[in-house]
Design a protein around this motif. Structure first.
Motif, mmCIF file in Angstrom:
data_model
loop_
_atom_site.group_PDB
_atom_site.id
_atom_site.type_symbol
_atom_site.label_atom_id
_atom_site.label_comp_id
_atom_site.label_asym_id
_atom_site.label_seq_id
_atom_site.Cartn_x
_atom_site.Cartn_y
_atom_site.Cartn_z
ATOM 1 N N LEU A 14 9.035 4.211 1.465
ATOM 2 C CA LEU A 14 7.970 3.486 2.367
ATOM 3 C C LEU A 14 8.233 2.081 2.405
ATOM 4 C CD1 LEU A 14 4.742 5.065 0.464
ATOM 5 C CD2 LEU A 14 5.804 5.753 2.685
ATOM 6 N N ASP A 15 7.749 1.372 3.595
ATOM 7 C CA ASP A 15 7.978 0.257 3.876
ATOM 8 C C ASP A 15 6.590 -0.590 3.441
ATOM 9 O OD1 ASP A 15 8.357 -2.523 4.583
ATOM 10 O OD2 ASP A 15 8.635 -1.959 6.813
ATOM 11 N N ALA A 41 5.587 -3.429 3.748
ATOM 12 C CA ALA A 41 5.154 -4.336 4.634
ATOM 13 C C ALA A 41 4.264 -3.576 5.800
ATOM 14 C CB ALA A 41 6.296 -5.038 5.589
ATOM 15 N N ALA A 42 4.205 -2.344 5.988
ATOM 16 C CA ALA A 42 3.352 -1.458 7.061
ATOM 17 C C ALA A 42 2.073 -1.332 6.445
ATOM 18 C CB ALA A 42 4.064 0.093 6.964
ATOM 19 N N PHE A 43 1.809 -1.791 4.961
ATOM 20 C CA PHE A 43 0.584 -1.717 4.467
ATOM 21 C C PHE A 43 -0.234 -2.900 4.363
ATOM 22 C CE2 PHE A 43 3.211 2.058 3.441
ATOM 23 C CZ PHE A 43 2.201 3.064 3.898
#
Length: 120
Positions: free
Chosen positions: A19-20, A22-24
Motif C-alpha cells: 500500500l502507498d 500517501a494514498a491515505f
C-alpha cells in the motif's frame, strides 16, 4: 503413490499487500505515527526470560545484517562434508571464517515465536 497423497506437505505460505501510505493521507504524518507506535512497542517491559520486545521483521533484519558482516554460520559437520565434496570435484573451498556467533547464539539473542519466550 496413491492419488492425492503427497510425500511432503508444503507448510510455507505468504500474503503480501503493498500500500502507498500517501494514498491515505500525509506521508510524514504516517511516518510519525509509525515511529510513535514502534517507540511505544520498544518501551514495553520484556516478558520473563525474553531477549527483548521485537516488532515484526526486527529479529530477521538483525540476523541478516550480522550474517552479511560475519558470514552465515554452518554446522561443523556440514562444512566438513561440503569441503570434502569440493575437494573430490577439484574445487578449493574458501577458508572458513572464525565463528564468533553460532546459530544458537543468534537464537538466544533473537528467539523465534515458536521458542515460547513470547508467551501465549
Amino acid at each position: 503413490m496413491a492419488r492425492g497423497v503427497h510425500p511432503r506437505k508444503h507448510r510455507q505460505n505468504a500474503l503480501l499487500i503493498a500500500l502507498d501510505p500517501a494514498a491515505f493521507g500525509d506521508p510524514e504524518a504516517f511516518t510519525a505515527a509509525v515511529d510513535t507506535a514502534l517507540s511505544t512497542l520498544k518501551g514495553l517491559p520484556e516478558a520473563d526470560d525474553a531477549a527483548g520486545v521485537f516488532y515484526p521483521g526486527e529479529r530477521g533484519a538483525a540476523v541478516a545484517e550480522e550474517r552479511a558482516a560475519k558470514g552465515v554460520p554452518v554446522a561443523p559437520k556440514v562444512w566438513r562434508e561440503l569441503t570434502e565434496h569440493a575437494r573430490t570435484l577439484g574445487v578449493t573451498p574458501p577458508q572458513a571464517a572464525e565463528q564468533s556467533t553460532t546459530p544458537r547464539d543468534l537464537d538466544a539473542r533473537f528467539p523465534s515465536p515458536a521458542s515460547g519466550l513470547y508467551g501465549r
